[in-house]
Design an enzyme around this catalytic site. Structure first.
Site, PDB file in Angstrom:
ATOM      1  CB  CYS A 153      -0.830   0.045   1.211  1.00  0.00           C
ATOM      2  SG  CYS A 153      -2.170  -1.226   1.132  1.00  0.00           S
ATOM      3  CB  VAL A 157      -1.227   5.311  -0.768  1.00  0.00           C
ATOM      4  CG1 VAL A 157      -1.449   6.970  -0.438  1.00  0.00           C
ATOM      5  CG2 VAL A 157      -2.062   4.285  -0.584  1.00  0.00           C
TER       6      VAL A 157
END
Lengths: 509, 482
Positions: A153, A157
């Site tokens: 992640c 991101v």
């Protein structure tokens, strides 16, 4: 005192002892402040009702007990099937720890993987330094033949650019300029582990194929897809290829790495598709996938390169294996040998011998979309009746294809397809419209406990039974193994039920 | 005690050098500070700790989310813990810590459930707060008997600027039930450890002393047990001893715990802490804020259990002191019988440990009781105070490795050939392939309890079955042996 040195009781027996039951009771009465028993019983009944089911299916945001994992674990599994390949998580350090644990708990095998250990400063400045240092360390310590980078992640991101980072790492001397580093962006908030598998497969092929001229040959590439039985199924496919004398290559072969022997040495790498074969795979006539929803992007890529493509849905049992073999035969020009026809005959024989125990029984099935499709198709062949067919990571095209499958057989009439639902939905389905049996991963043990529907453990992950992955589930031989697994549960369930009175507790069945 | 043979020390120091030589220079320099051969009499283990792991080396550590959701909050049974973010973190940690509890799962307790907001791309782009609100509403619709909700943040939450605290306040008001926001994103800190700290702070800010705790009637014998997660029933095998000696365990954190037990945590006369690393923060807070003393104890192995029971009793009156002696006398025959059975089979064996933040020292004397020597030990996420506490548990020349890498551990095991390694799932299978017996010391390898006298019997049985299994003599094919 419950414990003695003679026969030591562990948690399985110890906490049934009156002394401990007394402790639980006292704790509950004096300290826990739990809802009273009547209220609990009322709610426990309520969650089995149709009214609760409707509320449950009205959920829009909350997900409870999903049967899917995230992209990177699929990418790591895919990478593990290539010769000397080290999976590399570009992201926070906990991610790789989780992926490794998850795979180890299923396969009961080591699962090597490094990470770039991104922390707060990397979140602010980007993970370039982590990549530069990480590749250098991994290359020096673990001496891989290829590193396969996926992301978790944090990197996705903040928008880390893997391609640029890897180029810069080469410039800074982390790894030799010609050392293969495949990379795939695998955001955990898109798709699931099956998409991660696809992304990594495509990235590894791109790494060896891009910039090269294809000289079309007669070979066929086969992609297995994410599969908890990948070890044994890879061996099956290789046996089939050998028996046919076909020119075929299995891309991502995990049969050795997730089944290494114990003989005094730890093999961090073992077997896998040779990297040389990956390069040659560009020249293949065709690439076929055993799992459609694990390989969409990869097949598009192969098609762009000029290859024929075809995909299957976890071929298990008779019809699906027939289709696969005939396609393989057509593509390679090799006949299906008598030995395989005999395997087919043996499966037909076994089904005939056992049909009376399965015919008309209903089966709910959950898992990855291809698995649920393949399993459903096999149940239809056995004369079983598919009931609730659920895939948390199944989409619209899966739903459509499932419905067409059910419509193709009179045994499919009562089948219901549930895309994008979780196992708390399945709980409501089984509580309100129970099937005779449930087929799926170890997570289903909670459903079995709550609804009384016996669980037949076939799927991923299997954490609470050992070594199932060493036996195949695909093709004729896998079909036989699956048949036996189903039958064992059916007979055990009948014995459980009949041993109370002894009536029907038969010696021969 | 005389020091270890100097040759052994030199050998182990050479082993460290050998291992370091495989690293690129910069990393070798970093790693050198985390490896040492212990010199008896030194006040600590001589290694640096709680430092960022090097990328690419295969650290065994986990993240802050694992420390908060996995360790501290996860076992708290009557609240619903949301793994807030994408699906993976909650999936991989689902039902893996073996925190046993009583209750009706899905009705009044929720420990073995994977509850997630399952972030999709749109949640990253537009923010996840709206979804979180809906998730909390739906939790109350699905599980009306829950006592509250905690929000366990995964990496994206902190990166996209969500305001989970505002959501928590709004939804707590609307539903009249507690909502605890926890900022335990995996990129925070260098290991699980910061997640423990963040979780402790969340307990302090949102739970401790709140709810109905004010009405709770206390007695002079009230204790709160902190840092026992009831793995395989550990907390129950501990509680039985404390109650038997006359104490009242008014809260036990957080294995098999309810919200009420957490809220009344400041009502004890004494806080007893087992896992110092994960929950010392809240003990220190209660000491400062409420003048509640705290003490560490160790319920692994009969030597430490008896010592701990007596030390705990010292804080109370003669009734409790007599109670402690009665409990020790009651269980000593069991301990003696267990030792009589297993010690002859285990005496003189050597073990290496690598666990989280407590057990690499806390279990040392339990092994010692069985006659097993610890020749190497280290922690995933200890701090310097843990290594100080380790010094008196270990012997001269013990190899100490902080935040060990897979490469180092494999080499250490291969060269030192212990009779047993105690570590985690990621280390289990590679060690066994090398022909070395192994027990998981996070999950108790699906066994347990290991705490208390009842647990020690299980511990002894398990170490014996690992070490003395006939399979280890069979891992070489006879035509290849020799």
């Amino acid at each position: 005192m419950p414990q003695t040195a003679l026969k030591i009781k562990d948690h399985i027996d110890l906490f049934n002892d009156p002394e401990y039951l007394e402790i639980f009771k006292r704790k509950r009465e004096q300290f826990e402040d739990m809802p009273d028993a009547e209220e609990v019983a009322k709610q426990a009944d309520y969650i089995n009702t149709m009214e609760y089911r409707e509320k449950n299916f009205a959920r829009e945001a909350l997900v409870i007990n999903p049967a899917k994992a995230c992209q990177p674990v699929g990418a790591a599994y895919c990478a593990a099937g290539f010769e000397g390949t080290l999976a590399f998580t570009h992201g926070s350090l906990g991610c790789a720890a989780y992926f490794r644990s998850h795979l180890s708990r299923h396969f009961k095998e080591p699962s090597a993987m490094v990470c770039s250990a991104m922390t707060e400063d990397a979140a602010v400045f980007g993970g370039l330094n982590n990549m530069v240092e990480g590749l250098a360390n991994a290359y020096a310590l673990y001496k891989p033949k290829m590193i396969a980078v996926h992301t978790s992640c944090i990197a996705e991101v903040i928008g880390d650019d893997l391609n640029s980072f890897i180029i810069q790492s080469r410039d800074k001397g982390s790894i030799p300029t010609d050392f293969p580093v495949a990379y795939a962006h695998t955001p955990s908030f898109v798709g699931s582990h099956i998409v991660g598998y696809d992304n990594m497969m495509k990235s590894i092929l791109s790494n060896f194929w891009e910039g090269k001229d294809r000289k079309a040959g007669n070979g066929v590439n086969i992609i297995g897809g994410f599969d908890g039985y990948g070890v044994a199924n890879a061996r099956e496919i290789k046996d089939i290829i050998a028996a046919m004398g076909a020119d075929a290559t299995l891309l991502s072969d995990v049969s050795d790495i997730y089944d290494t022997p114990a003989d005094g040495s730890y093999r961090m790498y073992d077997g896998g598709t040779p990297l040389e074969a990956v390069t040659k795979a560009l020249d293949a006539k065709a690439t076929i996938s055993l799992q459609e929803w694990c390989s969409g992007k990869t097949l598009d890529f192969a098609k762009d390169k000029g290859q024929e493509v075809a995909s299957f849905n976890y071929p298990m049992g008779l019809g699906a294996t027939d289709d696969f073999l005939m396609k393989l035969s057509a593509l390679t020009g090799k006949a299906i040998p008598e030995s395989i026809a005999k395997d087919r005959g043996r499966l037909v024989d076994a089904i005939e011998d056992s049909l009376s125990w399965i015919h008309g029984k209903s089966f709910s099935i959950y898992g990855d979309p291809d698995f649920v499709y393949g399993m459903t198709r096999f149940i239809l062949e056995l004369g079983g009746e598919p009931a609730h067919l659920l895939s948390t990571n199944g989409g619209n095209d899966w739903e459509e294809k499932m419905k067409a499958l059910l419509a193709s057989s009179p045994f499919g009439a009562s089948g219901q397809v549930w895309k994008g639902k979780d196992l708390w939905h399945m709980r409501s389905l089984l509580a309100t419209e129970p099937s005779d049996y449930l087929i799926g991963s170890s997570y289903g043990k909670y459903l079995e406990k709550d609804t009384g529907v016996p669980l037949i453990r076939i799927g991923f992950p299997i954490f609470d039974r050992h070594h199932h992955h060493r036996f195949p589930t695909m093709f004729y031989k896998g079909g036989l193994r699956v048949l036996v697994t189903i039958l064992d549960k059916i007979f055990d369930t009948i014995d459980e039920k009949t041993k109370v009175t002894g009536i029907s507790y038969d010696l021969t069945r | 005690m005389d020091g270890m043979n100097p040759d052994v020390k030199a050998e182990r120091k050479a082993l460290i050098e050998e291992v370091l030589s495989a690293y690129p220079e910069k990393t070798a320099k970093k790693r050198a500070r985390h490896l040492n051969v212990y010199d008896e009499g030194k006040p600590d283990c001589g290694v640096k700790s709680n430092i960022k792991s090097a990328p690419g080396v295969m650290t065994i550590r986990g993240c802050a989310y694992a420390g908060s959701k996995g360790v501290v909050f996860g076992p708290l049974k009557d609240m619903v813990h949301i793994s807030h973010g994408p699906v993976g973190c909650g999936q991989y940690s689902w039902s893996q810590r073996r925190n046993y509890y009583t209750g009706t799962t899905g009705v009044d307790t929720f420990v073995t459930m994977q509850i997630t907001s399952d972030f999709q791309e749109r949640d990253i782009v537009f923010g996840g707060d709206k979804k979180l609100e809906k998730v909390i509403d739906e939790i109350h619709a699905m599980f009306p008997l829950n006592k509250g909700v905690s929000i366990q943040s995964e990496c994206p939450v902190g990166l996209i600027g969500d305001d989970i605290e505002a959501v928590a306040k709004k939804k707590a008001k609307e539903h009249g039930k507690l909502v605890v926001p926890v900022r335990c994103e995996g990129f925070r800190g260098v290991s699980q450890s910061l997640g423990h700290h963040i979780a402790n702070d969340a307990v302090r800010d949102w739970m401790l002393g709140k709810g109905k705790s004010k009405e709770f009637e206390t007695t002079p014998y009230d204790v709160v047990v902190i840092g026992d997660y009831n793995i395989g029933g550990d907390a129950w095998a501990s509680r039985i001893l404390l109650e038997d000696m006359g104490l009242r365990v008014i809260g036990l954190w957080s294995g098999d715990a309810t919200l009420a037990e957490i809220e009344r945590g400041n009502k004890g006369k004494l806080n007893l802490i087992h896992c110092y690393r994960s929950m010392n923060y809240i003990c220190r807070h209660m000491e400062e804020q409420y003048n509640i003393p705290w003490m560490e104890y160790n319920f692994f192995g009969p030597t430490q259990i008896a010592k701990s029971l007596r030390a705990i009793a010292e804080k109370f009156d003669d009734k409790i002191k007599a109670g402690a002696e009665r409990v020790i006398a009651k269980y000593q025959p069991l301990a003696d019988a267990v030792l009589a059975k297993y010690k002859p089979r285990l005496q003189g064996r050597k073990a290496m440990l690598y666990v989280g933040g407590l057990r690499p020292r806390h279990v040392a004397d339990a092994y010692g009781d069985l006659g097993i020597d610890i020749i190497g030990t280290g922690y995933e996420f200890a701090h310097s105070d843990d290594y100080q506490r380790t010094a008196h548990y270990i012997k001269d020349a013990t190899l100490v490795y902080d935040d060990v890498t897979d490469y180092e551990l494999e080499k250490f095991i291969d060269k030192m050939r212990p009779d047993l390694v105690g570590s985690g799932i990621k280390e289990k299978y590679s060690t066994q392939k090398m022909g070395v017996p192994f027990r998981q010391l996070h999950s108790w390898d699906y066994s347990g309890p290991y705490h208390g006298y009842d647990g020690f019997a299980v511990f002894a049985r398990d170490m014996d079955m690992a070490i003395n299994s006939p399979v280890w003599a069979l891992n070489k094919a006879p035509w290849k042996a020799a």
